[in-house]
Design a protein around this motif. Sequence first.
Motif, PDB file in Angstrom:
ATOM      1  N   VAL A  10      12.510   7.866  -2.201  1.00 28.87           N
ATOM      2  CA  VAL A  10      11.199   8.478  -2.002  1.00 28.87           C
ATOM      3  C   VAL A  10      10.488   7.808  -0.832  1.00 28.87           C
ATOM      4  O   VAL A  10       9.893   8.483   0.017  1.00 28.87           O
ATOM      5  N   ILE A  11      10.558   6.491  -0.778  1.00 34.65           N
ATOM      6  CA  ILE A  11       9.937   5.750   0.315  1.00 34.65           C
ATOM      7  C   ILE A  11      10.512   6.190   1.659  1.00 34.65           C
ATOM      8  O   ILE A  11       9.790   6.458   2.622  1.00 34.65           O
ATOM      9  N   GLU A  12      11.823   6.281   1.691  1.00 35.03           N
ATOM     10  CA  GLU A  12      12.479   6.644   2.957  1.00 35.03           C
ATOM     11  C   GLU A  12      12.027   8.020   3.445  1.00 35.03           C
ATOM     12  O   GLU A  12      11.940   8.253   4.647  1.00 35.03           O
ATOM     13  N   LYS A  13      11.761   8.924   2.517  1.00 36.73           N
ATOM     14  CA  LYS A  13      11.273  10.247   2.898  1.00 36.73           C
ATOM     15  C   LYS A  13       9.839  10.187   3.409  1.00 36.73           C
ATOM     16  O   LYS A  13       9.509  10.763   4.442  1.00 36.73           O
ATOM     17  N   ASN A  14       8.997   9.479   2.677  1.00 33.18           N
ATOM     18  CA  ASN A  14       7.557   9.555   2.920  1.00 33.18           C
ATOM     19  C   ASN A  14       7.018   8.555   3.938  1.00 33.18           C
ATOM     20  O   ASN A  14       5.885   8.689   4.380  1.00 33.18           O
ATOM     21  N   SER A  15       7.782   7.561   4.264  1.00 31.76           N
ATOM     22  CA  SER A  15       7.251   6.507   5.120  1.00 31.76           C
ATOM     23  C   SER A  15       8.104   6.368   6.370  1.00 31.76           C
ATOM     24  O   SER A  15       9.328   6.451   6.310  1.00 31.76           O
ATOM     25  N   LYS A  16       7.456   6.242   7.500  1.00 32.64           N
ATOM     26  CA  LYS A  16       8.213   6.100   8.744  1.00 32.64           C
ATOM     27  C   LYS A  16       8.842   4.707   8.829  1.00 32.64           C
ATOM     28  O   LYS A  16      10.029   4.565   9.087  1.00 32.64           O
ATOM     29  N   LYS A  17       8.024   3.658   8.589  1.00 34.54           N
ATOM     30  CA  LYS A  17       8.588   2.314   8.616  1.00 34.54           C
ATOM     31  C   LYS A  17       9.377   2.062   7.349  1.00 34.54           C
ATOM     32  O   LYS A  17       8.917   2.401   6.265  1.00 34.54           O
ATOM     33  N   LEU A  33       0.827  -1.207   0.000  1.00 32.33           N
ATOM     34  CA  LEU A  33       0.000   0.000   0.000  1.00 32.33           C
ATOM     35  C   LEU A  33       0.856   1.250   0.000  1.00 32.33           C
ATOM     36  O   LEU A  33       0.581   2.208  -0.736  1.00 32.33           O
ATOM     37  N   ALA A  34       1.912   1.225   0.814  1.00 39.93           N
ATOM     38  CA  ALA A  34       2.810   2.384   0.835  1.00 39.93           C
ATOM     39  C   ALA A  34       3.407   2.622  -0.546  1.00 39.93           C
ATOM     40  O   ALA A  34       3.459   3.764  -1.038  1.00 39.93           O
ATOM     41  N   ILE A  35       3.828   1.560  -1.192  1.00 38.09           N
ATOM     42  CA  ILE A  35       4.426   1.690  -2.528  1.00 38.09           C
ATOM     43  C   ILE A  35       3.368   2.137  -3.534  1.00 38.09           C
ATOM     44  O   ILE A  35       3.615   2.999  -4.379  1.00 38.09           O
ATOM     45  N   SER A  36       2.184   1.584  -3.432  1.00 35.96           N
ATOM     46  CA  SER A  36       1.095   1.974  -4.344  1.00 35.96           C
ATOM     47  C   SER A  36       0.828   3.463  -4.281  1.00 35.96           C
ATOM     48  O   SER A  36       0.672   4.135  -5.310  1.00 35.96           O
ATOM     49  N   LYS A  37       0.746   3.983  -3.055  1.00 37.38           N
ATOM     50  CA  LYS A  37       0.481   5.419  -2.906  1.00 37.38           C
ATOM     51  C   LYS A  37       1.541   6.235  -3.607  1.00 37.38           C
ATOM     52  O   LYS A  37       1.230   7.182  -4.339  1.00 37.38           O
ATOM     53  N   ILE A  38       2.797   5.878  -3.370  1.00 39.01           N
ATOM     54  CA  ILE A  38       3.880   6.653  -3.957  1.00 39.01           C
ATOM     55  C   ILE A  38       3.879   6.555  -5.474  1.00 39.01           C
ATOM     56  O   ILE A  38       4.118   7.535  -6.174  1.00 39.01           O
TER      57      ILE A  38
END
Lengths: 144, 144
Positions: B46-53, B23-28
């Motif tokens: 991008v993931i590292e910026k936008n996601s805490k986990k 889901l996190a990847i889908s959003k991005i």
Amino acid sequence: MEQQKFHINKLRVSGLRPTKQRLAISKILFNRRETFHFTIEQLKKVIEKNSKKKISLATLYNTVHAFKKKGYLKEIPLKGNQTFFDTNTSSHHHFYDEDTLQLIDIKDENISINNLPKTPNGKKIQDIEITIKVASNYQKQKDN
Amino acid sequence: MEQQKFHINKLRVSGLRPTKQRLAISKILFNRRETFHFTIEQLKKVIEKNSKKKISLATLYNTVHAFKKKGYLKEIPLKGNQTFFDTNTSSHHHFYDEDTLQLIDIKDENISINNLPKTPNGKKIQDIEITIKVASNYQKQKDN
DNA sequence: CTTACAGTTTAGAATCATTATAAACTGAAT
DNA sequence: ATTCAGTTTATAATGATTCTAAACTGTAAG
Ligand SMILES: [Mn+2]
Ligand SMILES: [Mn+2]
Ligand SMILES: [Zn+2]
Ligand SMILES: [Zn+2]
């Protein structure tokens, strides 16, 4: 050996010493009527067949890149794990046969692209090379 | 979160469990107006910026390939060390900016290739995608 | 013909993107 | 709550390419 002299001269003119290895590779690459498309691994196999003394992998890489830098080889932009080189250094297009993993020159000079949009601001076109993937129809498309 | 439901459903329909990571990847990837072109390494940042986990690199590879297999992403044939993916899954062409290493969609539907030669015997065209390399004029051509 | 040395070759190590492995975890059906 | 296939993850493995540093060699000069 007229060819021999030719290759020696070509190397000298390019500022490359005509070593045994470079001459062996030159013969395999340039004593051909047809364009030769190859990966380093393929070249290695051809060398192993045609030459008694072995040439190290590092030298194959070194020499191919030296030849490229001097303009005697072209690197073909193609996705995939291995890089392709081409003895036809003119700007031209290719078919890429996904069954045999072979590149085929498109000789037709009349191929053209129409209605090209304007390039991004401040940028110039460096290169347009078309690669058309072909395969036997009945086969499943590669999961490339 | 309407989007959330949308992505969950999309995953379910595809036979993929809607995990936190997917889901996190889908959003991005898909909550965008514009096409997104990316390498795995870029996506990771991008993931590292936008996601805490944090999401493991293996999962990024797994998920991107799963999405590709389901037809939600396209892999762009481009020479180079890293593979590019594209959220625009239609057949289309690109500019490739060699300065910024960015892909840019060519939206012009009118682009066409003329005077294509006949394909090799028994082969069918699988795909034609043109990548036009552009760069600032004054710069030296990349030693790609 | 020797010498001298920059250029070249080479085996092996290093790098880097990607894939494989196999153990721990988890979504969801029962 | 239980169960288990599907998923995630750290880590190892892979494979093409590049790097390294030591040995070798073409050739210019003496
Ligand atoms: Mn892939
Ligand atoms: Mn290269
Ligand atoms: Zn060619
Ligand atoms: Zn695109």
